[in-house]
Design an enzyme around this catalytic site. Structure first.
Site, PDB file in Angstrom:
ATOM      1  N   THR A   1     -13.161   0.902  -2.220  1.00 39.01           N
ATOM      2  CA  THR A   1     -12.360   0.796  -1.222  1.00 39.01           C
ATOM      3  C   THR A   1     -13.115   2.261  -0.582  1.00 39.01           C
ATOM      4  OG1 THR A   1     -10.989   2.134  -0.738  1.00 39.01           O
ATOM      5  CG2 THR A   1     -11.532   3.410  -2.678  1.00 39.01           C
TER       6      THR A   1
ATOM      7  N   ASP B   1       0.898  -0.981  -0.391  1.00 36.23           N
ATOM      8  CA  ASP B   1      -0.050   0.081  -0.052  1.00 36.23           C
ATOM      9  C   ASP B   1       1.139   1.040  -0.151  1.00 36.23           C
ATOM     10  OD1 ASP B   1      -2.302   1.212   0.042  1.00 36.23           O
ATOM     11  OD2 ASP B   1      -2.832   1.205   2.056  1.00 36.23           O
TER      12      ASP B   1
ATOM     13  N   PHE C   1     -11.597  -1.570   5.478  1.00 39.13           N
ATOM     14  CA  PHE C   1     -10.733  -0.944   6.287  1.00 39.13           C
ATOM     15  C   PHE C   1     -10.689  -1.275   7.375  1.00 39.13           C
ATOM     16  CE2 PHE C   1     -10.053   3.341   3.902  1.00 39.13           C
ATOM     17  CZ  PHE C   1      -9.066   2.265   2.147  1.00 39.13           C
TER      18      PHE C   1
ATOM     19  N   GLU D   1      -6.815   5.223  -8.587  1.00 35.76           N
ATOM     20  CA  GLU D   1      -7.865   5.654  -7.718  1.00 35.76           C
ATOM     21  C   GLU D   1      -8.647   6.809  -8.822  1.00 35.76           C
ATOM     22  OE1 GLU D   1      -9.847   6.962  -4.050  1.00 35.76           O
ATOM     23  OE2 GLU D   1      -7.909   5.785  -3.891  1.00 35.76           O
TER      24      GLU D   1
ATOM     25  N   LYS E   1      -9.565   1.696  -8.382  1.00 38.33           N
ATOM     26  CA  LYS E   1     -10.056   2.310  -6.920  1.00 38.33           C
ATOM     27  C   LYS E   1     -11.490   3.129  -7.196  1.00 38.33           C
ATOM     28  CE  LYS E   1      -7.770   1.745  -3.980  1.00 38.33           C
ATOM     29  NZ  LYS E   1      -6.792   2.478  -2.332  1.00 38.33           N
TER      30      LYS E   1
END
Length: 315
Positions: A149, A16, A171, A89, A125
């Site tokens: 996400t 990440d 998350f 993203e 994303k």
């Protein structure tokens, strides 16, 4: 065997980071980025030239176009280092606009394809809003794979499964943060660690639901605060982990056992669940943690997108 190597026996390990120079030492399969990570990277001297180059090459184009070129440039560099996929993203400011999200995703994918990158190496994303999930459903039908996400609630995961998205990023750390903050002085760290961590429990429930009901969407735990959260999810399809925590895992020799098991999930008594727009919005609204964390996450990504644009203007 260190815990990073042990984890790789059960789970696909994903890095990440936007810092692609750090990647090789951990040998992850995939990598994920977001506006905050790219913003952090371009402020380092070794990455400043990438920002300057993207701006110089595309000067005069709208900032959102230049930003997509920059994100894809980072993605292409990351793909030179890893064997698998990179997640890039869509601008978080489009989180409540299905059509604009679809258009932006198509553009990002076209930029990758122009660099010779095949579609199966890129995940787009998108925030797990109702609008984002509908955009992902449309993109998946076109063969553009998505990573949903900012996922905090079970209803978000169910809706993503219904949309047949490729992958979700529930998350962990941010869920933990919320419960710890709301408990205040009453929080018991030891009692709420490992398998009892509320973020870990959320991912485990989603994983078990997907495996029980034959939902093909991949589950990739994200946003970790400590290695205990990671080891408690060994066996999850994928885990995306910061370089700092990857280094901690690599330096830890303690034994690591599989915690999540798809075969065991199939034997569980878990009811099928589905949502339409109204029931999804109500379920999300009923979950204070997920409502607050989704809104906060979108705000933070929007703010970092604006900061990235400000940096571009100065180049």
């Amino acid at each position: 065997m260190n815990q990073l190597d042990a984890l790789k026996q059960f789970t696909t390990v994903v890095a990440d980071t936007g810092d692609f120079k750090q990647l090789a030492q951990f040998q992850p399969q995939d990598a994920t980025t977001n506006p905050s990570l790219i913003l952090k990277a371009v402020q380092k001297p070794e990455y400043a030239p990438l920002l300057a180059e993207a701006v110089a090459t595309h000067r005069g184009l709208p900032l959102d176009v230049v930003m997509d070129h920059l994100l894809v440039r980072f993605g292409c560099e990351i793909l030179k280092t890893i064997p698998g996929r990179v997640s890039t993203e869509v601008d978080a400011r489009l989180s409540f606009d299905t059509a604009a999200t679809v258009a932006r995703a198509r553009r990002i994918m076209a930029l990758y394809e122009a660099q010779g990158i095949p579609r199966d190496r890129v995940l787009i994303k998108i925030a797990s809003t109702w609008e984002g999930i509908q955009a992902a459903a449309e993109l998946e039908r076109e063969g553009i794979r998505c990573n949903l996400t900012l996922l905090f609630a079970f209803c978000q995961a169910v809706a993503c499964g219904q949309a047949k998205v490729q992958l979700i990023s529930p998350f962990v750390g941010r869920i933990y943060d919320w419960y710890k903050k709301s408990a205040g002085a009453a929080w018991d760290e030891a009692a709420k660690s490992g398998a009892n961590d509320p973020g870990v429990q959320s991912v485990r429930a989603i994983f078990n639901h997907y495996k029980k009901h034959g939902i093909a969407t991949e589950v990739m735990g994200a946003s970790f605060r400590n290695i205990g959260q990671i080891t408690a999810l060994a066996g999850c399809d994928l885990l995306t982990i910061s370089p700092e925590l990857l280094a901690q895992l690599a330096a830890t020799e303690a034994p690591l056992n599989q915690a999540l098991d798809a075969a065991a999930a199939q034997a569980m008594d878990l009811p099928a669940v589905s949502y339409d727009e109204a029931s999804f919005r109500l379920a999300l609204n009923e979950d204070a943690m997920a409502t607050e964390k989704l809104a906060e996450g979108i705000r933070a990504f929007c703010a970092d997108a604006v900061k990235l644009e400000e940096l571009m203007k100065k180049v």
